[in-house]
Design a protein around this motif. Structure first.
Motif, PDB file in Angstrom:
ATOM      1  N   ASP A 353       0.939  -1.057   0.294  1.00 20.66           N
ATOM      2  CA  ASP A 353      -0.013   0.082  -0.008  1.00 20.66           C
ATOM      3  C   ASP A 353       1.005   1.361  -0.103  1.00 20.66           C
ATOM      4  O   ASP A 353       1.466   1.480   0.973  1.00 20.66           O
ATOM      5  CB  ASP A 353      -0.748  -0.009   1.185  1.00 20.66           C
ATOM      6  CG  ASP A 353      -1.852   1.129   1.539  1.00 20.66           C
ATOM      7  OD1 ASP A 353      -1.479   2.258   1.050  1.00 20.66           O
ATOM      8  OD2 ASP A 353      -3.103   0.657   1.648  1.00 20.66           O
ATOM      9  N   ARG A 399      -0.694  -0.857  -4.873  1.00 21.18           N
ATOM     10  CA  ARG A 399      -2.115  -0.304  -4.685  1.00 21.18           C
ATOM     11  C   ARG A 399      -2.138   1.171  -3.858  1.00 21.18           C
ATOM     12  O   ARG A 399      -1.092   1.602  -3.337  1.00 21.18           O
ATOM     13  CB  ARG A 399      -2.939  -1.238  -4.285  1.00 21.18           C
ATOM     14  CG  ARG A 399      -2.810  -1.683  -2.728  1.00 21.18           C
ATOM     15  CD  ARG A 399      -3.713  -2.631  -2.253  1.00 21.18           C
ATOM     16  NE  ARG A 399      -3.455  -3.823  -2.378  1.00 21.18           N
ATOM     17  CZ  ARG A 399      -4.620  -5.096  -2.496  1.00 21.18           C
ATOM     18  NH1 ARG A 399      -5.792  -4.691  -2.391  1.00 21.18           N
ATOM     19  NH2 ARG A 399      -4.213  -6.378  -2.793  1.00 21.18           N
ATOM     20  N   ASN A 400      -3.267   1.605  -3.826  1.00 23.76           N
ATOM     21  CA  ASN A 400      -3.556   3.013  -3.147  1.00 23.76           C
ATOM     22  C   ASN A 400      -2.211   4.006  -3.425  1.00 23.76           C
ATOM     23  O   ASN A 400      -1.672   4.400  -2.578  1.00 23.76           O
ATOM     24  CB  ASN A 400      -3.275   2.756  -1.696  1.00 23.76           C
ATOM     25  CG  ASN A 400      -4.028   3.924  -0.955  1.00 23.76           C
ATOM     26  OD1 ASN A 400      -4.550   4.788  -1.413  1.00 23.76           O
ATOM     27  ND2 ASN A 400      -3.643   3.930   0.616  1.00 23.76           N
TER      28      ASN A 400
END
Length: 586
Positions: A353, A399-400
């Motif tokens: 993340d 991701r993010n």
């Protein structure tokens, strides 16, 4: 009286003949000596020239991996004799060539490096480069120890960032889109170039290939659509098929483009795929601000931080553990829930993340997020397991990352970010949206894009259950791509097994029908993937892999304006400035 006169005449004639014979003998001996001396000089010249070329190649090799030659030259008085040898990469070096002893050394003048724009009229004109200037000297000594030739070559070594190209391949490049496509930047390949389309393909930048140029496909002999390349006056001109068949273009066939198409240029030296490995001797690993690995060697998967030496950084790993665990709301973790339909296996993922990781680095590892020593941050991410060096089911997922910035109030934002992995990388959701853009790159074994709607629970279901959503990605890509016919060059023609072409460079896993994939960046491919071997098999339910998106793709022109990602990979080429023999020197 007559007999005496005849005798004198004979004696005179004999003297004249002896003189002529002596003169002929001396002339022949001189000519033979001259011929032998000329032959020795010629052999010495070519031996000295070979020494120059060998040494130049060594200098060029030093620039790969972000190195540069270092050391001192011998002093000009009696160089390469006694203790006057210099040191390091500039020192005297001796070769044995064609029965000659060849002594070489390097001189680096002051002022290196210089930032230059490659002049108009040259290949790669107007590109930004770092230029280093050197003099190479080579002396060939004959079997008798006498000097036969002394040569000097003055050359420039230019380092050109690869992300100044819309497309750069070190292998065969095929651009074969179905719908209209416009490439607003340069295209280069060290291999062969194939251009075809189902509609209209337009290339606005300079096109160059070290191999052959074909109008048509590689996997079969067909040719279709309209392909236009801009000329020097920025007007498009079409490259025509041979009816409906593939056509070969030589340099003489493209003169009307005013140098905007170059065929058969010299190949340039590019980084090796091994440069991405988690190896202390490799630049990306050694210079990384963070080195994360998912360790699969013992029991449960564990995320670790490594030192530049390659050993575990136990303190950093302990601090990172405060941010790790389940990927939900955590910076890093591990999952085994993604099914890759192309590879036909579940993927053991190192999960990252990105925003949470930046927060963790700021709070727990006291990392300077605004470090600009290499143009920004460099993260090296990998999976270490029994199959790391071969074909495997490992991957790194990011991701993010729609906004590459920490969420902590007052924490600095990175100036740029380059993510490097020797394994497959999966980017999920928006990445580095244009409204919050920073220079960014992803370097990986293979590159996969997952939309904003991706859900692992649907990954093993039919294609109709994996519907994509509009997604935006802004980053330069460097990754491996498959080879049509499994063979580079002409030997791979007409063998079927199409690799998907540039239009399928990013690997997709969803039904993108009527959904838009917006991409700004640069496509670089230097090799085939080393760790995945699932072949491209087309689209639709028969393959159960993906349906193509509406491709809103463009080259990110900010890369050509000095806003490059951190530690952008470069190619190296030499340009000779002067070549002198000893008697030509002032």
């Amino acid at each position: 009286m007559r007999k005496g006169f005849a005798l004198v005449s004979v004696l005179i004639m004999m003297v004249v003949l002896m003189s002529l014979l002596t003169a002929y003998f001396l002339l022949t001996r001189v000519e033979l000596g001259t011929t032998q001396a000329s032959a020795r000089q010629t052999t010495g010249f070519y031996a000295a020239e070979a020494g120059l070329n060998l040494r130049a190649e060594e200098i060029r090799g030093k620039f790969l991996g972000y190195g540069r030659p270092a050391g001192t030259s011998p002093s000009p008085a009696n160089p390469c004799q006694g203790s006057n040898l210099g040191s390091g990469d500039l020192a005297c070096k001796t070769y044995s060539l064609s029965g000659r002893t060849v002594r070489t050394y390097v001189v680096e003048p002051p002022g290196n490096p210089q930032s230059v724009k490659i002049p108009p009229g040259e290949l790669y004109e107007n590109l930004e480069a770092q230029e280093y200037r050197y003099s190479l000297l080579s002396e060939a000594l004959g079997p008798d120890g006498q000097t036969e030739a002394v040569l000097e070559m003055v050359f420039k070594s230019r380092l050109v960032p690869l992300f100044q190209f819309a497309v750069f391949y070190n292998k065969d490049l095929e651009i074969l889109p179905g719908p209209d496509m416009t490439l607003n930047g340069r295209v280069h390949t060290n291999g062969d170039l194939y251009l075809s389309t189902g509609a209209t393909l337009t290339i606005q930048g300079q096109v160059s290939t070290a191999g052959a140029l074909y109008r048509g496909r590689k996997n079969d002999s067909s040719c279709s659509g309209s392909v236009n390349v801009f000329r020097a006056d920025s007007t498009p001109r079409g490259l025509d098929c041979n009816g409906g068949s593939r056509r070969l273009f030589a340099q003489k066939d493209v003169v009307d483009w005013g140098g905007r198409i170059q065929v058969g240029v010299n190949p340039v030296t590019v980084p090796a795929p091994e440069d991405l490995d988690p190896d202390p001797s490799k630049t990306y690993f050694s210079k990384a601000n963070l080195r994360l690995v998912l360790d699969l060697h013992s029991g449960s998967p564990v995320v670790k931080v490594l030192q530049a030496s390659g050993f575990d950084d136990t303190l950093a790993t302990t601090n990172l553990s405060r941010c790790s665990g389940s990927i939900s709301g955590k910076a890093v973790g591990s999952t085994y829930s993604f099914y890759n339909n192309r590879e036909k296996r579940f993927i053991r993922m190192l999960e990252v993340d990105l925003q949470a990781l930046l927060d963790c680095l700021h709070n727990n590892l006291a990392t300077r997020l605004d470090d600009f020593s290499n143009g920004g941050l460099i993260f090296h991410l990998s999976v270490l397991g029994p199959d790391s060096r071969g074909v495997n089911n490992y991957g790194v997922r990011i991701r993010n990352a729609a906004r590459i910035a920490p969420t902590i109030l007052g924490a600095p934002r990175p100036k740029g970010l380059t993510i490097v992995s020797d394994q497959a990388v999966y980017v999920q959701g928006d990445y580095n949206r244009n409204t919050d853009w920073i220079p960014s790159a992803i370097l990986a074994d293979s590159l996969n894009l997952l939309s904003n709607k991706w859900d692992d629970t649907s990954s093993s279901l039919s294609l109709s259950k994996r519907t994509a959503a509009d997604t935006e990605v802004n980053a330069a890509f460097l990754a491996g791509t498959d080879t049509t016919g499994r063979t580079e060059g002409k030997g791979g023609q007409d063998q079927g097994e199409y690799n998907g072409g540039l239009e399928n460079y990013p690997r997709l896993h969803e039904d993108w029908s009527n959904k838009t994939l917006t991409y700004r960046g640069s496509f670089v491919s230097l090799n085939q993937p080393r760790h995945v071997n699932g072949a491209w098999c087309g689209t639709g339910p028969s393959c159960n892999i993906y349906n193509p998106p509406v491709r809103l793709w463009s080259y990110d022109t900010r890369f050509s304006q000095g806003q490059l990602p951190p530690l952008s990979p470069r190619f190296v080429y030499l340009r000779q400035e002067r070549f002198l023999r000893d008697f030509e020197r002032p």
